[in-house]
Design an enzyme around this catalytic site. Structure first.
Site, PDB file in Angstrom:
ATOM      1  N   SER A  20      -8.223   1.194  10.988  1.00 34.95           N
ATOM      2  CA  SER A  20      -8.761   2.525  11.263  1.00 34.95           C
ATOM      3  C   SER A  20      -9.944   2.441  12.206  1.00 34.95           C
ATOM      4  O   SER A  20     -10.688   1.457  12.235  1.00 34.95           O
ATOM      5  CB  SER A  20      -9.193   3.203   9.962  1.00 34.95           C
ATOM      6  OG  SER A  20      -8.106   3.324   9.080  1.00 34.95           O
TER       7      SER A  20
HETATM    8  N1  SAH Z   1      -7.697   0.436   5.284  1.00 32.53           N
HETATM    9  C1  SAH Z   1      -7.166  -0.092   6.538  1.00 32.53           C
HETATM   10  C2  SAH Z   1      -6.208   0.874   7.176  1.00 32.53           C
HETATM   11  C3  SAH Z   1      -4.821   0.357   7.133  1.00 32.53           C
HETATM   12  S1  SAH Z   1      -3.583   1.427   7.811  1.00 32.53           S
HETATM   13  C4  SAH Z   1      -8.316  -0.454   7.448  1.00 32.53           C
HETATM   14  O1  SAH Z   1      -9.329  -0.881   6.971  1.00 32.53           O
HETATM   15  O2  SAH Z   1      -8.224  -0.350   8.649  1.00 32.53           O
HETATM   16  C5  SAH Z   1      -2.825   2.059   6.369  1.00 32.53           C
HETATM   17  C6  SAH Z   1      -2.203   1.074   5.436  1.00 32.53           C
HETATM   18  O3  SAH Z   1      -1.597   1.818   4.383  1.00 32.53           O
HETATM   19  C7  SAH Z   1      -1.082   0.217   6.025  1.00 32.53           C
HETATM   20  O4  SAH Z   1      -1.386  -1.135   5.829  1.00 32.53           O
HETATM   21  C8  SAH Z   1       0.161   0.626   5.227  1.00 32.53           C
HETATM   22  O5  SAH Z   1       1.058  -0.441   4.980  1.00 32.53           O
HETATM   23  C9  SAH Z   1      -0.466   1.112   3.944  1.00 32.53           C
HETATM   24  N2  SAH Z   1       0.373   2.004   3.145  1.00 32.53           N
HETATM   25  C10 SAH Z   1       1.212   3.000   3.550  1.00 32.53           C
HETATM   26  N3  SAH Z   1       1.799   3.590   2.504  1.00 32.53           N
HETATM   27  C11 SAH Z   1       1.324   2.950   1.384  1.00 32.53           C
HETATM   28  C12 SAH Z   1       1.567   3.095  -0.006  1.00 32.53           C
HETATM   29  N4  SAH Z   1       2.407   4.007  -0.505  1.00 32.53           N
HETATM   30  N5  SAH Z   1       0.899   2.268  -0.860  1.00 32.53           N
HETATM   31  C13 SAH Z   1       0.055   1.338  -0.404  1.00 32.53           C
HETATM   32  N6  SAH Z   1      -0.220   1.143   0.898  1.00 32.53           N
HETATM   33  C14 SAH Z   1       0.405   1.945   1.795  1.00 32.53           C
END
Ligand code: SAH
Length: 227
Positions: A73
């Site tokens: 993000s």
């Molecule tokens: N928190 C991260 C952002 C990652 S992007 C950061 O620090 O930048 C969002 C993440 O959510 C992805 O890795 C994706 O695989 C995960 N995701 C999507 N749907 C999900 C679900 N139902 N349960 C857990 N993780 C999920």
């Protein structure tokens, strides 16, 4: 210099403490006010969470690819969501849905009493563990699972933060929100034809749940099931 270290933990050049301080200045200019959030953003070495080829861009205010079709993000969005989640109180016990590369989990671990983070893509969770190893964050626990179901075994949570956009509020998350708890998540607009999303904030007060809609954002979708 840290001879023998695989990655630049101490930070030099584009990945230095000074680059991070400039990022914090930009966050302040963009309207982030919470001093604790700004300090946490200033302390986590964001370049350790992206591929080495992208490390020089780690402190730009942009999302970057982390593999598996996912992104780290944007710094502003991480800071804004955590600021909205805290609203001046203690974060307490936190649930993060969507560990990704582990960056936001590391920021949360600077601020919260305990952090539980759930990721559905096993290989990404392993990568996050590797990224986080050197930081020794004893308050942070990571779990492979579908965050739509929250994390029953550790519930309730004082704060819940979701890093992927849901079409609707997952009811399990609402159930796992403690009294006076707060949750922030991106929701797809009902007319999602343009992929429009907004941050929503939920609070569990004495008289029930209140919802506040915040600014427009762009997140990867909240998927279902585990990989
Ligand atoms: N928190 C991260 C952002 C990652 S992007 C950061 O620090 O930048 C969002 C993440 O959510 C992805 O890795 C994706 O695989 C995960 N995701 C999507 N749907 C999900 C679900 N139902 N349960 C857990 N993780 C999920």
């Amino acid at each position: 210099m840290n001879a023998g270290m695989p990655r630049d933990v101490a930070g030099v050049g584009m990945t230095s403490q000074r680059t991070r301080a400039r990022m914090v200045e930009r966050l302040r200019d963009a309207g982030i006010r919470d001093a604790q959030v700004l300090a946490a953003m200033g302390s986590v070495p964001r370049h350790l969470f992206v591929d080495e080829a992208l490390a020089s861009r780690a402190y730009e205010d942009t999302a970057l690819p982390i593999g598996f079709g996912q992104t780290i993000s944007q710094p502003y969005v991480v800071a804004r969501m955590i600021e909205a989640l805290a609203a001046g109180r203690e974060l307490g016990k936190v649930l993060e849905v969507g560990t990704g590369c582990g960056y936001q989990a590391a920021v949360l671990a600077q601020l919260a009493r305990e952090v539980y983070s759930v990721e559905r893509i096993h290989a990404l969770l392993e990568r996050a563990r590797a990224n986080l190893r050197g930081l020794r964050l004893s308050k942070l626990r990571m779990t492979h699972g579908d965050g739509n179901f929250g994390l029953e075994k550790a519930a309730p949570f004082d704060s819940i933060i979701v890093a992927a956009a849901a079409p609707a509020l997952p009811q399990a998350l609402l159930r796992q929100l403690a009294p006076d708890g707060r949750m922030v998540l991106p929701l797809k607009s009902p007319d999602a034809s343009h992929g429009a999303q907004r941050l929503a904030l939920y609070e569990r007060g004495a008289r029930g749940i209140t919802q506040t809609v915040l600014e427009a954002v762009r997140f990867v979708p909240l998927e279902t099931g585990k990989l």
